[in-house]
Design a protein around this motif. Sequence first.
Motif, PDB file in Angstrom:
ATOM      1  N   PRO A 180       6.439 -15.744  21.088  1.00  0.00           N
ATOM      2  CA  PRO A 180       7.244 -14.937  21.276  1.00  0.00           C
ATOM      3  C   PRO A 180       8.244 -14.447  20.201  1.00  0.00           C
ATOM      4  N   GLY A 181       8.041 -14.899  19.056  1.00  0.00           N
ATOM      5  CA  GLY A 181       8.589 -14.164  17.881  1.00  0.00           C
ATOM      6  C   GLY A 181       9.525 -15.066  17.298  1.00  0.00           C
ATOM      7  N   VAL A 182      10.462 -14.428  16.415  1.00  0.00           N
ATOM      8  CA  VAL A 182      11.290 -15.158  15.473  1.00  0.00           C
ATOM      9  C   VAL A 182      12.508 -15.342  16.383  1.00  0.00           C
ATOM     10  N   PRO A 183      13.013 -16.536  16.716  1.00  0.00           N
ATOM     11  CA  PRO A 183      14.366 -16.718  17.566  1.00  0.00           C
ATOM     12  C   PRO A 183      15.374 -15.731  16.683  1.00  0.00           C
ATOM     13  N   GLY A 184      16.124 -15.249  17.688  1.00  0.00           N
ATOM     14  CA  GLY A 184      17.397 -14.090  17.470  1.00  0.00           C
ATOM     15  C   GLY A 184      18.299 -14.566  16.521  1.00  0.00           C
ATOM     16  N   MET A 185      18.691 -15.827  16.592  1.00  0.00           N
ATOM     17  CA  MET A 185      19.561 -16.518  15.474  1.00  0.00           C
ATOM     18  C   MET A 185      18.817 -16.414  14.388  1.00  0.00           C
ATOM     19  N   ARG A 186      17.590 -16.606  14.184  1.00  0.00           N
ATOM     20  CA  ARG A 186      17.339 -16.675  12.769  1.00  0.00           C
ATOM     21  C   ARG A 186      16.896 -15.143  12.105  1.00  0.00           C
ATOM     22  N   ALA A 187      16.588 -14.174  13.151  1.00  0.00           N
ATOM     23  CA  ALA A 187      16.182 -13.053  12.759  1.00  0.00           C
ATOM     24  C   ALA A 187      17.568 -11.949  12.639  1.00  0.00           C
ATOM     25  N   VAL A 188      18.504 -12.029  13.408  1.00  0.00           N
ATOM     26  CA  VAL A 188      19.408 -10.887  13.043  1.00  0.00           C
ATOM     27  C   VAL A 188      20.541 -11.343  12.023  1.00  0.00           C
ATOM     28  N   ASP A 189      20.937 -10.280  11.349  1.00  0.00           N
ATOM     29  CA  ASP A 189      22.103 -10.387  10.452  1.00  0.00           C
ATOM     30  C   ASP A 189      21.314 -11.340   9.268  1.00  0.00           C
ATOM     31  N   ASN A 190      20.207 -11.217   9.035  1.00  0.00           N
ATOM     32  CA  ASN A 190      19.482 -12.120   8.103  1.00  0.00           C
ATOM     33  C   ASN A 190      18.072 -11.866   7.295  1.00  0.00           C
ATOM     34  N   VAL A 191      17.746 -12.334   6.113  1.00  0.00           N
ATOM     35  CA  VAL A 191      16.442 -12.181   5.677  1.00  0.00           C
ATOM     36  C   VAL A 191      16.056 -13.646   5.353  1.00  0.00           C
ATOM     37  N   VAL A 192      14.695 -13.958   5.812  1.00  0.00           N
ATOM     38  CA  VAL A 192      14.102 -15.098   5.597  1.00  0.00           C
ATOM     39  C   VAL A 192      13.104 -14.988   4.489  1.00  0.00           C
ATOM     40  N   PRO A 193      13.481 -15.712   3.389  1.00  0.00           N
ATOM     41  CA  PRO A 193      12.301 -15.462   2.111  1.00  0.00           C
ATOM     42  C   PRO A 193      11.256 -16.435   2.025  1.00  0.00           C
ATOM     43  N   PHE A 194      10.796 -16.682   3.335  1.00  0.00           N
ATOM     44  CA  PHE A 194       9.573 -17.649   3.226  1.00  0.00           C
ATOM     45  C   PHE A 194       8.682 -17.101   4.449  1.00  0.00           C
ATOM     46  N   ILE A 195       7.567 -16.900   4.298  1.00  0.00           N
ATOM     47  CA  ILE A 195       6.312 -16.940   5.472  1.00  0.00           C
ATOM     48  C   ILE A 195       5.360 -17.641   5.016  1.00  0.00           C
ATOM     49  N   ALA A 196       4.986 -18.585   5.622  1.00  0.00           N
ATOM     50  CA  ALA A 196       4.094 -19.772   5.410  1.00  0.00           C
ATOM     51  C   ALA A 196       2.522 -18.961   5.068  1.00  0.00           C
ATOM     52  N   GLY A 197       2.295 -19.386   3.943  1.00  0.00           N
ATOM     53  CA  GLY A 197       0.915 -18.836   3.431  1.00  0.00           C
ATOM     54  C   GLY A 197       0.671 -17.591   3.086  1.00  0.00           C
ATOM     55  N   GLU A 198       1.824 -16.668   3.284  1.00  0.00           N
ATOM     56  CA  GLU A 198       1.464 -15.178   3.111  1.00  0.00           C
ATOM     57  C   GLU A 198       1.314 -14.820   1.673  1.00  0.00           C
ATOM     58  N   GLU A 199       2.112 -15.584   0.781  1.00  0.00           N
ATOM     59  CA  GLU A 199       1.920 -15.221  -0.681  1.00  0.00           C
ATOM     60  C   GLU A 199       0.713 -15.415  -1.034  1.00  0.00           C
ATOM     61  N   GLU A 200       0.269 -16.685  -1.082  1.00  0.00           N
ATOM     62  CA  GLU A 200      -1.297 -16.838  -1.304  1.00  0.00           C
ATOM     63  C   GLU A 200      -2.408 -15.912  -0.692  1.00  0.00           C
ATOM     64  N   LYS A 201      -2.170 -15.615   0.558  1.00  0.00           N
ATOM     65  CA  LYS A 201      -3.251 -14.756   1.316  1.00  0.00           C
ATOM     66  C   LYS A 201      -2.943 -13.243   0.429  1.00  0.00           C
ATOM     67  N   ILE A 202      -1.949 -12.926   0.258  1.00  0.00           N
ATOM     68  CA  ILE A 202      -1.860 -11.364  -0.604  1.00  0.00           C
ATOM     69  C   ILE A 202      -2.737 -11.554  -1.766  1.00  0.00           C
ATOM     70  N   GLU A 203      -2.246 -12.600  -2.523  1.00  0.00           N
ATOM     71  CA  GLU A 203      -2.789 -12.825  -3.933  1.00  0.00           C
ATOM     72  C   GLU A 203      -4.417 -12.997  -3.877  1.00  0.00           C
ATOM     73  N   SER A 204      -4.948 -13.823  -2.952  1.00  0.00           N
ATOM     74  CA  SER A 204      -6.260 -14.025  -3.101  1.00  0.00           C
ATOM     75  C   SER A 204      -7.009 -13.151  -2.351  1.00  0.00           C
ATOM     76  N   GLU A 205      -6.721 -12.511  -1.204  1.00  0.00           N
ATOM     77  CA  GLU A 205      -7.252 -11.455  -0.670  1.00  0.00           C
ATOM     78  C   GLU A 205      -7.481 -10.021  -1.283  1.00  0.00           C
ATOM     79  N   SER A 206      -6.297  -9.755  -1.955  1.00  0.00           N
ATOM     80  CA  SER A 206      -6.451  -8.505  -2.898  1.00  0.00           C
ATOM     81  C   SER A 206      -7.545  -8.365  -3.753  1.00  0.00           C
ATOM     82  N   SER A 207      -7.742  -9.370  -4.501  1.00  0.00           N
ATOM     83  CA  SER A 207      -8.919  -9.493  -5.696  1.00  0.00           C
ATOM     84  C   SER A 207     -10.153  -9.436  -5.015  1.00  0.00           C
TER      85      SER A 207
END
Length: 356
Positions: A180-207
């Motif tokens: 159902p997505g990110v709860p409203g209390m975390r999403a609105v008026d906010n930036v969450v500076p972490f997405i699990a595994g995402e940085e590693e995927k971008i770095e390895s998949e690009s090459s």
Amino acid sequence: MKIPVAVLGATGSVGQRFVGLLAAHPWFEIRRLVASERSVGKPYAEAVDWMQSTPLPPSVAEIKLARATPEEADGCPLVFSSLDAGVAGAAESAFARAGAVVVSNAKSHRMSRNVPLLVPEVNADHLELAERQDHPGMILTNPNCSTIGLVLALKPLVDAFGVEAVSVVTMQALSGAGLPGVPGMRAVDNVVPFIAGEEEKIESESSKILGRFRRDRIEPADVSVSAHCNRVAVIDGHTQCVSVKMRRPARAEDVRKAWIEFTGEPQELGLPSAPVPPIHWLPEADAPQPRLHRNLGAGMAISVGRLRSCPLLDYRFVTLSHNTVRGAAGGALLVAELAVEKGCLTERSAGTRSRG
Ligand code: NAP
């Protein structure tokens, strides 16, 4: 006659995009929809919490949801998977063992040695790697949603000047987090500076994607990628601020020209989901923006703008791509269209129908 297809994970964020796009597809036709035990046996319209801005296609409303087992795929030679990563690996392998060509959005098989990780405009030649898989079917994978937008923006620069290093900061949409997505209390008026595994995927998949196909393997590209990933309060569309170091000197006008003139094999083949052009250069000082530009090319084109020199690397720019269309369901459709055009279904799958 259209090719009958199954959609695994049909009730999820990406699955709903598949259903919407497939309802109007000229080559493919939905035969089976699959979800978890909580939904099995229910008509699709009852089980799904439809979150798309277009109506649920009437042609699928009464289809009863099936289990993620090949016996329930009813001879579909082509299977799109948007299963939760926790179950995708084993389920997709089972469908490939049963002879299906599986196009997956999950991370499970992306970095496997004989599995191509495809962005058809960038590395269509990697498709041949799948011939080395040792089951009767085939597993093809669609990269991570941010990676697709990034490598599409980088490919013209790699070809024209070479790219040595990339620093990227993403601002990723809520729909990328599934339902159902990110709860409203975390999403609105906010930036969450972490997405699990995402940085590693971008770095390895690009090459892997930008790497060279060497007959029996992919030689990863020699490019260093550093990613910071953030979740922001946008519904659809991942924005990425990118700095690049080139291998050869490049004038800004030549960088712009490389993007504007870029085209790929899907455009040459005239595949139904191929956007023309694949990259939109936007000259406005404040573009691209998700609400204004995510639907360019029906959500399949990326946009780039704000090109300027970088005091740390050589150039910086902003790129935007639609995460559930280009970055997921639409990208997977383009991979499947390429596979059909290259004869993969005829060669590998029992029960293949010709496209009409
Ligand atoms: P989601 O909204 O959570 O949907 C997950 C789907 O998997 C639902 O249809 C769910 O069915 C089904 N499912 C869960 N457990 C299952 C099980 N044990 N057996 C059968 N079906 C099961 O997730 P999503 O955002 O669509 O993402 C789907 C996949 O695509 C993930 O692997 C994700 O990493 C990847 N991906 C997502 C995006 C994006 O922008 N969202 C982009 C690229 C790739 P129920 O509804 O019945 O629970």
